[in-house]
Write a protein that holds these residues in place. Sequence first.
Motif, PDB file in Angstrom:
ATOM      1  N   LYS A  33       0.756  -1.192   0.029  1.00 21.51           N
ATOM      2  CA  LYS A  33      -0.143  -0.132  -0.148  1.00 21.51           C
ATOM      3  C   LYS A  33       0.799   1.247   0.032  1.00 21.51           C
ATOM      4  CE  LYS A  33      -3.882  -2.319   0.705  1.00 21.51           C
ATOM      5  NZ  LYS A  33      -5.180  -2.108  -0.098  1.00 21.51           N
ATOM      6  N   LYS A 163      -9.546   5.593   6.925  1.00 24.48           N
ATOM      7  CA  LYS A 163      -8.971   4.440   6.281  1.00 24.48           C
ATOM      8  C   LYS A 163      -8.764   4.879   4.878  1.00 24.48           C
ATOM      9  CE  LYS A 163     -10.057  -0.144   6.656  1.00 24.48           C
ATOM     10  NZ  LYS A 163     -10.871  -1.361   7.334  1.00 24.48           N
ATOM     11  N   GLY A 166      -7.663   0.878   2.501  1.00 24.77           N
ATOM     12  CA  GLY A 166      -7.498  -0.263   3.259  1.00 24.77           C
ATOM     13  C   GLY A 166      -6.718  -0.195   4.643  1.00 24.77           C
ATOM     14  N   LYS A 211      -6.578  -0.320  16.843  1.00 24.95           N
ATOM     15  CA  LYS A 211      -5.770  -1.396  15.762  1.00 24.95           C
ATOM     16  C   LYS A 211      -5.293  -0.479  14.410  1.00 24.95           C
ATOM     17  CE  LYS A 211      -6.664  -5.798  17.918  1.00 24.95           C
ATOM     18  NZ  LYS A 211      -5.876  -5.376  19.005  1.00 24.95           N
ATOM     19  N   ASP A 213      -2.893   1.082  11.728  1.00 30.01           N
ATOM     20  CA  ASP A 213      -1.649   0.525  11.053  1.00 30.01           C
ATOM     21  C   ASP A 213      -0.700   1.655  11.289  1.00 30.01           C
ATOM     22  OD1 ASP A 213      -2.978  -1.849  10.206  1.00 30.01           O
ATOM     23  OD2 ASP A 213      -3.959  -0.442   8.492  1.00 30.01           O
ATOM     24  N   LEU A 214      -1.119   2.911  11.094  1.00 19.43           N
ATOM     25  CA  LEU A 214      -0.155   3.989  11.283  1.00 19.43           C
ATOM     26  C   LEU A 214      -0.946   4.793  12.397  1.00 19.43           C
ATOM     27  CD1 LEU A 214       0.438   5.176   7.517  1.00 19.43           C
ATOM     28  CD2 LEU A 214       2.199   4.184   9.134  1.00 19.43           C
ATOM     29  N   ASP A 245       4.091   6.800  14.849  1.00 21.02           N
ATOM     30  CA  ASP A 245       5.041   6.594  13.504  1.00 21.02           C
ATOM     31  C   ASP A 245       5.594   7.927  13.138  1.00 21.02           C
ATOM     32  OD1 ASP A 245       4.471   3.674  12.869  1.00 21.02           O
ATOM     33  OD2 ASP A 245       2.616   4.427  12.993  1.00 21.02           O
ATOM     34  N   ASP A 286       6.018   9.768   2.232  1.00 20.91           N
ATOM     35  CA  ASP A 286       5.496   8.587   1.621  1.00 20.91           C
ATOM     36  C   ASP A 286       5.637   7.118   2.664  1.00 20.91           C
ATOM     37  OD1 ASP A 286       5.995  10.346  -0.910  1.00 20.91           O
ATOM     38  OD2 ASP A 286       4.423   9.405  -1.200  1.00 20.91           O
ATOM     39  N   PHE A 287       4.405   6.654   2.640  1.00 16.52           N
ATOM     40  CA  PHE A 287       4.483   5.342   3.488  1.00 16.52           C
ATOM     41  C   PHE A 287       4.190   4.218   2.616  1.00 16.52           C
ATOM     42  CE2 PHE A 287       3.832   8.035   7.191  1.00 16.52           C
ATOM     43  CZ  PHE A 287       4.624   7.543   8.251  1.00 16.52           C
ATOM     44  N   TYR A 288       5.324   3.393   2.430  1.00 15.02           N
ATOM     45  CA  TYR A 288       4.834   2.062   1.651  1.00 15.02           C
ATOM     46  C   TYR A 288       4.644   0.968   2.884  1.00 15.02           C
ATOM     47  CZ  TYR A 288       6.649   4.793  -2.200  1.00 15.02           C
ATOM     48  OH  TYR A 288       6.793   5.711  -3.042  1.00 15.02           O
ATOM     49  N   LEU A 289       3.624   0.279   2.712  1.00 14.85           N
ATOM     50  CA  LEU A 289       3.221  -0.566   3.751  1.00 14.85           C
ATOM     51  C   LEU A 289       2.851  -2.192   3.154  1.00 14.85           C
ATOM     52  CD1 LEU A 289       1.117   2.127   4.220  1.00 14.85           C
ATOM     53  CD2 LEU A 289       1.457   1.097   6.463  1.00 14.85           C
ATOM     54  N   THR A 290       3.283  -2.849   4.041  1.00 13.98           N
ATOM     55  CA  THR A 290       2.983  -4.297   3.583  1.00 13.98           C
ATOM     56  C   THR A 290       2.266  -5.254   4.729  1.00 13.98           C
ATOM     57  OG1 THR A 290       5.301  -5.111   4.352  1.00 13.98           O
ATOM     58  CG2 THR A 290       4.773  -4.628   1.798  1.00 13.98           C
ATOM     59  N   SER A 292       1.391  -6.805   7.718  1.00 11.33           N
ATOM     60  CA  SER A 292       2.152  -7.083   8.884  1.00 11.33           C
ATOM     61  C   SER A 292       2.975  -8.446   9.172  1.00 11.33           C
ATOM     62  CB  SER A 292       1.288  -6.829  10.259  1.00 11.33           C
ATOM     63  OG  SER A 292       0.726  -5.266  10.128  1.00 11.33           O
TER      64      SER A 292
END
Lengths: 304, 257
Positions: A33, A163, A166, A211, A213-214, A245, A286-290, A292
């Motif tokens: 993401k 959100k 996602g 919960k 993510d960031l 974060d 820029d956050f690149y997320l995968t 967890s």
Amino acid sequence: MKRRDFIKKTSASTALVGITGLGLSSFTTAQTKHITILHTNDVHSYIDPFPADHPKNPNMGGVARRAALISMIRKENPNVLLLDAGDIFQGTPYFNYYGGELEYKLMNMMGYDVATIGNHDFDNGIEGLLTQLKIADFEMVSANYDVRNTALHGHVKPYTIKKVDGVKIGIFGLGVELQGLVDKKNCKETVYLDPVEIATDMAHELRHNQKCDLVICLSHLGFSYKDEKDKICDILLAQKTKDIDLIIGGHTHTFLDKPVVETNSEGKKVLINQVGCYGLNLGRIDFYLTDSQLTSEGAAIVVG
Amino acid sequence: MVNLKKYPLVWKYFVLFLTFTAVTSCQKHFSPSRIEGKKIPITASQEMDSTVDRVIQPYRAHIEKELSEILAYNPETLDKSKGKWQTNIGNFMADVTLERTNRVLKLRNLPLAQVCILNHGGIRSILPKGNVTTRSAYEIMPFENSAVVIALKGTQLVEMANYIVSEKKPHPLAGLTFTIRQNEATQIKIQGQPLDEKMTYFVATSDYLSNGGDNMSFFKKGLETIDVDYKIRNILIDYFKETDTVRVKNDIRINQE
């Protein structure tokens, strides 16, 4: 190649465990993401660019240019959160004449999502701030200003959760000590609470109960204070807390060339950014997320 | 008794429950694997959003018109950089602030201020010779500071005079005169009368200074504070509106022996 196979297998087996017997198969394999955080602070009613003969910032800034830049970035990546770290008001006749109406109207047009309260946002009193908040399409968050006994009650919340593609993003706000900075007749019964205690609670709530993510802190505490080493600032906040974060700062009009990386109370990295004042710059993270379960501890941080 | 007819309904809910559980457990969690950060300067090379600019236009035009309105005429340039202990713009600002603050106090039946002190650093621009506009007032006084009146004992006015001597700055001053002798303020007079250390005087200033700004610590010993609720910029604007030609008193307020 081997790693890829492993990932595919793991996600396939997780999927199987999750849907046993129900035949629901909406699971996909590992995805990345990309979330872009854009931010400003201490814009102080600067709507027009600086004049061409200005000694310090000739021809810099301007909301119409910022709006075009933001649209351009949104075309490149629609998954944007647009934030402001306070002191939207005060600094040009636009504020003296219209009380912040145009500032908010333009922020609505640019699609700001969340902002926090700076000390100057009280300059037209609680009522002045409330009048403008009623036209705002963005949310105002402040966790350490207790406004329950003011007219702002119900218009300012401690945090919000967004959100985006996602990804669950929790954002809370922190404001600077009011005593000695904001006239009592302007902030009335607003109560200033300890930023570290509040941030600790907020980050825990957002990270573990909600919960997210960031977790992002919109702070108007100031970047750091050379002469007052113990005065709470973004650097100390980052060191004394966990589960945050990113801290987007304001108040000290600090021009950081690039975000600063600090270490939090459990040894993890926290990013702090602040982009000066008067809308001269736009900050971009820029956050690149995968997923967890597939990410190893810690992210590669590239700043500058 | 268990109603057998209800079983299908319960069963339906059970399936729904399982589905819901499956879907929520499907909720993925993400963690950052890479973070990039930078500052993007907004320069002249960045194109403008014309829709946004069109929204700004009427506001800009209105402010431009208001700020350009000619309020008065100024026959000589007032400049804070000319003068060791006092300047023409300093005298002007202190006199106008004292006079207009007293108008408010009079309306409220409060004791009038005898002295006014402002700060040299708070004068942000010259007042050029020629037409005076609303913009001139914004340039001289861009801050939102308001006038306040503080009741001080005569001893604190002695401190105030000695503060000016030690700071060596031409702070705007009205209603108070003194002579500097061997780095000390002597012959202090309030409205032409010798200062009485035991008497209470009322001093007009800005809220910024009364709160200890520019190290004016003598204000911390104030006996009483009267909120005038009048922005200093508006004091200037109202003066200009009422005045045809700006007049400045250049009498000597601080004399050095």
